[in-house]
Design a protein around this motif. Structure first.
Motif, PDB file in Angstrom:
ATOM      1  N   VAL A  62       0.747  -1.047  -0.020  1.00 37.74           N
ATOM      2  CA  VAL A  62       0.104  -0.168   0.205  1.00 37.74           C
ATOM      3  C   VAL A  62       0.942   1.156   0.056  1.00 37.74           C
ATOM      4  O   VAL A  62       1.561   1.408   1.003  1.00 37.74           O
ATOM      5  N   GLY A  63       1.059   1.739  -1.185  1.00 34.81           N
ATOM      6  CA  GLY A  63       2.107   3.060  -1.128  1.00 34.81           C
ATOM      7  C   GLY A  63       2.050   3.646  -2.488  1.00 34.81           C
ATOM      8  O   GLY A  63       1.294   3.221  -3.386  1.00 34.81           O
ATOM      9  N   PRO A  64       2.706   4.712  -2.450  1.00 37.21           N
ATOM     10  CA  PRO A  64       2.758   5.610  -3.917  1.00 37.21           C
ATOM     11  C   PRO A  64       3.593   4.900  -4.984  1.00 37.21           C
ATOM     12  O   PRO A  64       4.396   3.976  -4.654  1.00 37.21           O
ATOM     13  N   ALA A  65       3.632   5.405  -6.136  1.00 39.52           N
ATOM     14  CA  ALA A  65       4.401   4.720  -7.060  1.00 39.52           C
ATOM     15  C   ALA A  65       5.842   4.500  -6.856  1.00 39.52           C
ATOM     16  O   ALA A  65       6.408   3.604  -7.571  1.00 39.52           O
ATOM     17  N   THR A  66       6.319   5.327  -6.027  1.00 37.82           N
ATOM     18  CA  THR A  66       7.897   5.218  -5.696  1.00 37.82           C
ATOM     19  C   THR A  66       8.168   3.942  -5.044  1.00 37.82           C
ATOM     20  O   THR A  66       9.458   3.520  -4.943  1.00 37.82           O
ATOM     21  N   ARG A  84      -0.303  -3.104  -6.247  1.00 39.85           N
ATOM     22  CA  ARG A  84       0.066  -1.696  -5.334  1.00 39.85           C
ATOM     23  C   ARG A  84      -1.277  -1.057  -5.273  1.00 39.85           C
ATOM     24  O   ARG A  84      -1.857  -0.865  -6.104  1.00 39.85           O
ATOM     25  N   ILE A  85      -1.563  -1.011  -4.007  1.00 39.50           N
ATOM     26  CA  ILE A  85      -2.917  -0.051  -3.492  1.00 39.50           C
ATOM     27  C   ILE A  85      -2.489   1.327  -3.609  1.00 39.50           C
ATOM     28  O   ILE A  85      -1.350   1.743  -2.568  1.00 39.50           O
ATOM     29  N   ASP A  86      -2.964   2.291  -4.564  1.00 48.16           N
ATOM     30  CA  ASP A  86      -2.239   3.494  -4.813  1.00 48.16           C
ATOM     31  C   ASP A  86      -2.765   4.430  -3.457  1.00 48.16           C
ATOM     32  O   ASP A  86      -3.734   5.161  -3.701  1.00 48.16           O
ATOM     33  N   ALA A  87      -1.883   4.817  -2.630  1.00 45.75           N
ATOM     34  CA  ALA A  87      -2.295   5.461  -1.196  1.00 45.75           C
ATOM     35  C   ALA A  87      -1.150   5.940  -0.741  1.00 45.75           C
ATOM     36  O   ALA A  87       0.213   5.381  -0.750  1.00 45.75           O
ATOM     37  N   ALA A  92      -1.051   2.707  10.388  1.00 48.48           N
ATOM     38  CA  ALA A  92      -1.196   1.170  10.111  1.00 48.48           C
ATOM     39  C   ALA A  92      -2.396   0.904   9.716  1.00 48.48           C
ATOM     40  O   ALA A  92      -3.039  -0.090   9.035  1.00 48.48           O
ATOM     41  N   ILE A  93      -3.571   1.270  10.533  1.00 45.01           N
ATOM     42  CA  ILE A  93      -5.105   0.899  10.305  1.00 45.01           C
ATOM     43  C   ILE A  93      -5.534   1.202   8.778  1.00 45.01           C
ATOM     44  O   ILE A  93      -6.298   0.323   8.308  1.00 45.01           O
ATOM     45  N   THR A  94      -4.732   2.384   8.345  1.00 46.78           N
ATOM     46  CA  THR A  94      -5.490   2.663   7.041  1.00 46.78           C
ATOM     47  C   THR A  94      -4.894   1.348   6.171  1.00 46.78           C
ATOM     48  O   THR A  94      -5.391   0.856   5.283  1.00 46.78           O
ATOM     49  N   VAL A  95      -3.492   1.086   6.174  1.00 49.25           N
ATOM     50  CA  VAL A  95      -3.057   0.103   5.601  1.00 49.25           C
ATOM     51  C   VAL A  95      -3.628  -1.284   5.810  1.00 49.25           C
ATOM     52  O   VAL A  95      -4.000  -1.931   4.757  1.00 49.25           O
ATOM     53  N   ALA A  96      -3.880  -1.682   6.950  1.00 49.59           N
ATOM     54  CA  ALA A  96      -4.660  -2.859   7.065  1.00 49.59           C
ATOM     55  C   ALA A  96      -5.971  -3.115   6.614  1.00 49.59           C
ATOM     56  O   ALA A  96      -6.186  -3.767   6.093  1.00 49.59           O
ATOM     57  N   LYS A  97      -6.799  -1.833   6.619  1.00 51.07           N
ATOM     58  CA  LYS A  97      -8.018  -1.782   5.980  1.00 51.07           C
ATOM     59  C   LYS A  97      -8.170  -1.874   4.412  1.00 51.07           C
ATOM     60  O   LYS A  97      -8.730  -2.619   3.938  1.00 51.07           O
ATOM     61  N   GLU A  98      -7.030  -1.244   3.859  1.00 50.91           N
ATOM     62  CA  GLU A  98      -6.744  -1.539   2.370  1.00 50.91           C
ATOM     63  C   GLU A  98      -6.442  -2.814   2.196  1.00 50.91           C
ATOM     64  O   GLU A  98      -6.838  -3.534   1.156  1.00 50.91           O
ATOM     65  N   LEU A  99      -5.516  -3.705   2.862  1.00 56.76           N
ATOM     66  CA  LEU A  99      -5.146  -4.572   2.676  1.00 56.76           C
ATOM     67  C   LEU A  99      -6.270  -5.832   2.945  1.00 56.76           C
ATOM     68  O   LEU A  99      -6.711  -6.558   1.878  1.00 56.76           O
ATOM     69  N   LYS A 100      -7.174  -5.365   3.778  1.00 60.06           N
ATOM     70  CA  LYS A 100      -8.399  -6.228   4.124  1.00 60.06           C
ATOM     71  C   LYS A 100      -9.199  -6.210   2.807  1.00 60.06           C
ATOM     72  O   LYS A 100      -9.736  -7.146   2.398  1.00 60.06           O
ATOM     73  N   ASN A 101      -9.303  -5.074   2.384  1.00 61.21           N
ATOM     74  CA  ASN A 101     -10.352  -4.861   1.162  1.00 61.21           C
ATOM     75  C   ASN A 101      -9.905  -5.587  -0.191  1.00 61.21           C
ATOM     76  O   ASN A 101     -10.855  -6.355  -0.545  1.00 61.21           O
ATOM     77  N   HIS A 102      -8.515  -5.709  -0.063  1.00 60.56           N
ATOM     78  CA  HIS A 102      -8.026  -6.384  -1.354  1.00 60.56           C
ATOM     79  C   HIS A 102      -8.379  -8.000  -1.166  1.00 60.56           C
ATOM     80  O   HIS A 102      -8.540  -8.820  -1.902  1.00 60.56           O
ATOM     81  N   ILE A 103      -8.034  -8.391   0.108  1.00 68.92           N
ATOM     82  CA  ILE A 103      -8.093  -9.696   0.603  1.00 68.92           C
ATOM     83  C   ILE A 103      -9.468 -10.438   0.475  1.00 68.92           C
ATOM     84  O   ILE A 103      -9.570 -11.458   0.084  1.00 68.92           O
ATOM     85  N   SER A 104     -10.263  -9.421   0.802  1.00 67.14           N
ATOM     86  CA  SER A 104     -11.907 -10.016   0.725  1.00 67.14           C
ATOM     87  C   SER A 104     -12.400 -10.164  -0.645  1.00 67.14           C
ATOM     88  O   SER A 104     -13.267 -10.988  -0.921  1.00 67.14           O
ATOM     89  N   ALA A 105     -11.877  -9.269  -1.549  1.00 67.10           N
ATOM     90  CA  ALA A 105     -12.219  -9.543  -2.899  1.00 67.10           C
ATOM     91  C   ALA A 105     -11.547 -10.696  -3.601  1.00 67.10           C
ATOM     92  O   ALA A 105     -11.758 -11.067  -4.896  1.00 67.10           O
ATOM     93  N   ASN A 106     -10.307 -11.087  -2.933  1.00 72.00           N
ATOM     94  CA  ASN A 106      -9.732 -12.136  -3.794  1.00 72.00           C
ATOM     95  C   ASN A 106      -9.606 -13.292  -2.585  1.00 72.00           C
ATOM     96  O   ASN A 106      -9.924 -12.895  -1.249  1.00 72.00           O
ATOM     97  N   SER A 107      -9.195 -14.647  -2.886  1.00 73.56           N
ATOM     98  CA  SER A 107      -8.986 -15.362  -1.410  1.00 73.56           C
ATOM     99  C   SER A 107      -7.550 -15.913  -1.624  1.00 73.56           C
ATOM    100  O   SER A 107      -7.151 -16.342  -2.542  1.00 73.56           O
ATOM    101  N   THR A 206      -9.236   2.861  -1.227  1.00 69.43           N
ATOM    102  CA  THR A 206     -10.634   3.021  -0.825  1.00 69.43           C
ATOM    103  C   THR A 206     -10.908   3.515   0.406  1.00 69.43           C
ATOM    104  O   THR A 206     -12.123   3.865   0.869  1.00 69.43           O
ATOM    105  N   GLU A 207      -9.705   3.679   1.346  1.00 69.08           N
ATOM    106  CA  GLU A 207     -10.201   4.072   2.580  1.00 69.08           C
ATOM    107  C   GLU A 207      -9.771   5.596   2.708  1.00 69.08           C
ATOM    108  O   GLU A 207      -8.866   6.121   1.972  1.00 69.08           O
ATOM    109  N   GLY A 208     -10.276   6.373   3.708  1.00 73.78           N
ATOM    110  CA  GLY A 208      -9.867   7.779   4.060  1.00 73.78           C
ATOM    111  C   GLY A 208      -8.885   7.880   4.963  1.00 73.78           C
ATOM    112  O   GLY A 208      -8.162   7.177   4.992  1.00 73.78           O
TER     113      GLY A 208
END
Ligand code: FAD
Ligand code: AMP
Lengths: 248, 312
Positions: A62-66, A84-87, A92-107, A206-208
């Motif tokens: 979860v991070g920028p293009a760099t 790469r989730i573009d954020a 950490a909670i923002t990272v964890a939520k982004e990861l969770k969203n990705h994991i929920s959509a994939n298995s 996806t997270e704020g």
């Protein structure tokens, strides 16, 4: 076996750390970024599992293009695809939520994180992720074996070790011991070539904003000059430790 | 409202870091005239925890894993406006799990008491002790996990009342076994650490290191190559990629002081370095240094400390 390895992108261990003039952020000038050392053990472990029982390894950041060169390096080491989730995550909670969203959509059958990122030293993302996913979690994991959907994990605890059993999927916070350091994979020429054509998917955030924010950074106060004591006079050291440092 | 503090136990007794956690909670609570609620598995009279500031003590059968305990603390947090957890190995899994369950803002690796409470600001270690971050936490249910040994203990006069509760603990993780070395001082909590490196030449030479640790009541540690070659267990490896320590006293013997080693130990209050090489980089990070051969200096230091202990 569908394995997700979460990778953080951190200053090299030898980097000199400086902050921007206003003290609000790391100054990246002159800093080389690498795969978080803890995550290298997780990535090699994933390769061992894949080699033993087949599967796909996805690496995610979860991070920028760099951070893309770091993901490409993970692909060169042997991961099959990268996300790469573009954020620009501030906590950490923002990272964890982004990861969770990705994991929920994939298995995924197994999610391997490192115990800690050596940049902000949070030790937060893996346990948060496990709690959000309601999956079992083994932190400081120094041994992992898988058998038919059941994992046996050994973790360091204060003063010793604990051994756990859980059904997959689960989340690991791994470290050295997951694989040995001498077994760590490094990219070879073939890997580097093939990494160029492996998929690196960029997904929107996806997270704020999260609930914490950095206010400022400073360097720790420097030490006063060392006091040298003669090797023949250790009693003087004992006196200084007692009277001056009040350490004994 | 109250500050909830998790009191971890060790073989049925309170862990030392737990007293520090209660004292931390007390200092924080006092800033807003709040009370301290301590949550513990130990069934003991209130006195000891009250002596560090617990106003109310909830005795409860706590689970044996971080996720299990996080679920229980979540239920208890309905009565709280903030939570304190010591950064032990359990605490370092528990605090983030609880923060995800309660949506509470979290500061880990915290090295200060609150600098202010509205907004809540704290200092925490970052970049492996190469930096200090001031962080601000949203006020909903802030959770502070602090580095053991970084705050200090302040005994207070207090009574503390006891209550027992039952909340079930659920975790899909099954504990098969735990092995804990008995009698040894656990590294992350140790007030003194004696650490040795490749300068010791071989594992057979660690007797004098253990003796020195013994006189000081210290934990033993080592540099990374020493655990990599198998001279000492991995659990003793300190540094950026090992355990980070911040004891009152860190004695480094035959360790060069590479940047990755310093990153895990430089927060120690007093650092003593013994090394044959006057140019060893560790001297720049030390408070006291001796240029000398460990095989001569360490036995002398053991004797001098024994004499000092006998006399005081
Ligand atoms: C990614 C990465 C992560 C790392 N993480 C860590 C980490 O977490 N922790 C860590 O420790 N290292 C870490 N390192 C390794 C680090 O760079 C050093 O290599 C290591 O700390 C050196 O260990 P040492 O001081 O024991 O050995 P050496 O560098 O070999 O130093 C031995 C010292 O002993 C002295 N000496 C020799 N004989 C005597 C004697 N008789 N009496 C007294 N002194 C004597 C010598 O003068 C020398 O200074 C890491 C490296 C990398 C690349
Ligand atoms: N931005 C990120 N993207 C992907 N994974 C991350 C990120 N930050 C942390 N992680 C994972 O979480 C682990 C612990 O990180 P931390 O909680 O930041 O100390 C790391 O070793 C990674 O596996």
């Amino acid at each position: 076996m569908n394995i997700l390895v979460c990778i953080s992108h951190v200053p090299d261990t030898t980097a000199k750390i400086n902050f921007t003039a206003d003290g609000t952020a790391l100054d990246p000038a002159g800093v080389q970024f690498v795969i978080n050392p803890y995550d290298e053990f997780g990535l090699t472990k994933a390769l061992h599992i894949k080699e033993a029982q087949g599967g796909t390894i996805t690496v995610i950041n979860v991070g920028p293009a760099t951070t893309e060169p770091t993901l490409r390096k993970a692909l060169a080491i042997g991961a099959d695809k990268a996300v790469r989730i573009d954020a620009i995550p501030m906590d950490a909670i923002t990272v964890a939520k982004e990861l969770k969203n990705h994991i929920s959509a994939n298995s995924y059958d197994l999610i391997i994180c490192g115990q800690e990122s050596i940049d902000y030293n949070g030790q937060q993302v893996p346990a948060m992720l496990a709690a959000l996913l309601e999956q079992p979690f083994a932190n400081a994991c120094v041994g992992l074996s898988l058998d038919n959907g059941t994992a046996t994990a050994t973790s360091e605890i204060d003063g010793g070790h604990a051994t756990y059993k859980a059904s997959l999927p689960m989340v690991i916070g791994g470290k050295k011991g997951l694989v040995e350091e001498k077994d760590l994979r490094i990219p070879n020429m073939r890997g580097i070539m093939s990494a160029r054509t492996k998929p690196l998917e960029v997904a929107p955030a996806t997270e704020g904003e999260g609930p914490t924010k950095p206010v400022s950074f400073e360097k720790p106060a420097g030490k006063a000059a060392v006091k040298m004591v003669d090797a023949e006079n250790v009693d003087e050291l004992v006196r200084l430790l007692h009277e001056e440092a009040k350490a004994i | 409202m109250s500050i909830l503090v998790f009191v971890e136990d060790w073989n049925g007794a309170y862990k030392k870091a737990s007293f520090e956690a209660v004292a931390y909670a007390k200092s924080w609570a006092t800033m807003n005239s709040n009370k301290v609620i301590a949550v513990t598995s130990v069934s003991a009279p209130a006195g000891e925890l009250a002596g560090y500031g617990a106003d109310h003590i909830i005795q409860i059968g706590l689970g044996s894993t971080a996720m299990g305990i996080a679920g229980q603390l979540k239920e208890l947090s309905a009565e709280a406006s903030g939570i304190v957890i010591a950064g032990t190995s359990l605490g370092r899994s528990l605090a983030p799990a609880l923060s995800a369950l309660t949506s509470g803002a979290l500061s880990t690796n915290t090295i200060s008491l609150p600098l202010s409470t509205s907004p809540l600001q704290l200092k925490r270690g970052a970049f492996s002790s190469k930096g200090i971050e001031t962080i601000e936490l949203d006020s909903t249910m802030p959770i502070v996990s602090f580095v053991p040994n970084s705050i200090g203990l302040e005994p207070v006069a207090g009574e503390g009342n006891l209550e027992s509760r039952e909340i079930s603990s659920n975790d899909a993780l099954e504990v098969l076994s735990t092995e804990v070395a008995s009698g040894k001082v656990a590294l992350p909590e140790a007030e003194a650490v004696v650490s040795a490196g490749r300068g010791l030449k071989g594992p057979e030479n660690w007797g004098m290191i253990e003796e020195l640790a013994d006189v000081l009541g210290a934990a033993t540690a080592c540099s990374k190559p020493v655990s990599d070659i198998g001279w000492r267990p991995h659990s003793e490896h300190v540094g950026q990629t090992g355990i980070q320590v911040n004891p009152n006293l860190y004695i480094a013997i035959g360790i060069s002081g590479a940047i990755q080693h310093l990153a895990g130990v430089s927060a120690s209050k007093t650092i003593v370095v013994v090394n044959t090489d006057p140019e060893a980089p560790f001297f720049k990070a030390a408070d006291y240094g001796i240029v000398g051969d460990a095989f001569e200096v360490v036995p002398k230091l053991v004797n001098a400390l024994r004499a000092f202990k006998a006399a005081s």
